[in-house]
Motif scaffolding. Structure first.
Motif: not given
Length: 409
Positions: A167-196
């Protein structure tokens, strides 16, 4: 950005989160780094951490675990230098306040049982980030070897830092992605194991012209037919020029190797060869042959497949980052031709491929569009898709590096 501006971000973050910092519970102490100023920053507040990540700071994981009580560690801030200092010494704190530093209260506590020392080192040549604090003696010794002054032990922790929760990793990745809120950039992340596990990003469902990333549905469907034993990799297809003019075909120029061969319009190509060229060279002509002769010749089955995998009823080169991510996950599970070559393409060290682990990825470029869709391996594998307009290869790499650092924490 200049150092004093980064310092202002910290100052306003403190105001935004309620002024001075309090410490009233055992806490994970988050460590962040500002590559512009050289400052490390430490906080127990995940909201403050995420705000700074949004503002451009790099997450460096959990520095240590602070106790829920003990001797206070004070936090002060120098607005002119954009720097923080942390100390248990009241005299040191009061002196800094007397010369203009801002008192930010108690940041956390020192462990009275002195279980884990937090080492303090000083760089007399730095204007910001002049002190470093670490639970690891190896880091301390490395700094001393590089010319930093050993200032012994600053305080004590319950333990050195551990791993972030999913959950903390997801929160931080969302925060990092927000750097591009004013850009035409689309980001998708998906963890492939339980701890991410989980998904994150920004604008993951906004459509964009996907350029060569739109070759993923073609490759995934061809491999699916191979896996169902409806198609042999050794099957030969006669090159058809008409394939270059079917709906959603790619241009006959651009990337690829077939177009440079002698008499290619009279040749037969195996499915295996076309699939490899599609990924290794991002070959437009190879992709068109597979689209026309396999996908469209089995239209009903093709439409069924793409609807099951990423929820669309008709193939299009307009895609979302989430759709590209679902396709990368499907190809990852197929264990087919793509998995043999996607880490060794002509762009293997570019964009997401610049990460220091094995990366299977499919890039896309066309005019102002610049994309990458990847499976990132290592100890914590994940899917990452970046689809953007007016974004450089270096920016895509920086996004990938930031997310990789968070995931590995």
């Amino acid at each position: 950005m200049k150092k004093y501006l980064w310092g202002s971000i910290i100052f306003f973050a403190c105001l935004f989160l309620g002024g001075t910092v309090s410490a009233n519970a055992e806490a994970q102490m988050y460590r962040l780094y500002n590559s512009n100023s050289g400052e490390h920053f430490y906080t127990k507040d995940p909201g403050e951490r995420n705000y700074l990540i949004t503002s451009g700071w790099d997450s460096e994981g959990i520095g240590w675990i602070a106790p829920d009580n003990g001797e206070p560690v004070y936090r002060v801030y120098n607005a002119n230098a954009g720097d923080h200092h942390y100390t248990m010494n009241l005299s040191e704190r009061d002196y800094l306040i007397s010369v203009g530093w801002k008192n930010e209260g108690t940041g956390w506590f020192s462990d009275e049982d002195k279980r884990t020392p937090i080492y303090r080192a000083y760089n007399p040549n730095a204007k910001a980030g002049s002190h470093n604090y670490s639970a690891h003696s190896s880091e301390q010794q490395g700094l001393i070897s590089a010319g930093w002054q050993d200032e012994q032990i600053g305080w004590y922790a319950v333990a050195a830092g551990g791993n972030y929760s999913a959950a903390e990793k997801i929160a931080q990745i969302n925060a990092l992605s927000q750097r591009y809120s004013n850009r035409n950039v689309n980001i998708y992340y998906e963890g492939l194991v339980d701890n991410n596990a989980g998904t994150a990003g920004i604008n993951p469902d906004r459509q964009i012209f996907a350029a060569s990333v739109a070759k993923l549905p073609i490759a995934a469907y061809v491999q699916d037919r191979i896996n169902r034993q409806l198609l042999a990799p050794s099957a030969e297809l006669l090159y058809l020029n008409s394939a270059n003019y079917v709906n959603e075909a790619t241009s006959t120029g651009g990337t690829g190797s077939i177009q440079f061969e002698t008499n290619f319009w009279n040749k037969h190509y195996t499915v295996d060869d076309l699939m490899r060229r599609l990924f290794v060279n991002s070959d437009n002509l190879a992709s068109n042959q597979l689209l026309a002769q396999i996908c469209y010749n089995n239209m009903e089955d093709f439409q069924r497949y793409i609807n099951n995998v990423y929820g669309v009823s008709q193939y299009s080169r307009m895609m979302t980052a989430r759709e590209a991510g679902k396709l990368m996950a499907a190809i990852h599970r197929q264990n087919g031709i793509a998995n043999q070559v996607m880490s060794e393409t002509d762009w293997k060290n570019d964009k997401i491929g610049a990460l220091p682990v094995k990366v299977d990825h499919k890039v896309g470029m066309a005019n102002r569009y610049n994309h990458d869709a990847a499976v990132v391996y290592g100890s914590q594998p994940f899917i990452l898709v970046v689809l953007g307009t007016d974004i450089s290869n270096q920016e895509i790499t920086k996004i990938a590096q930031g997310i990789y650092q968070i995931v590995q924490s």
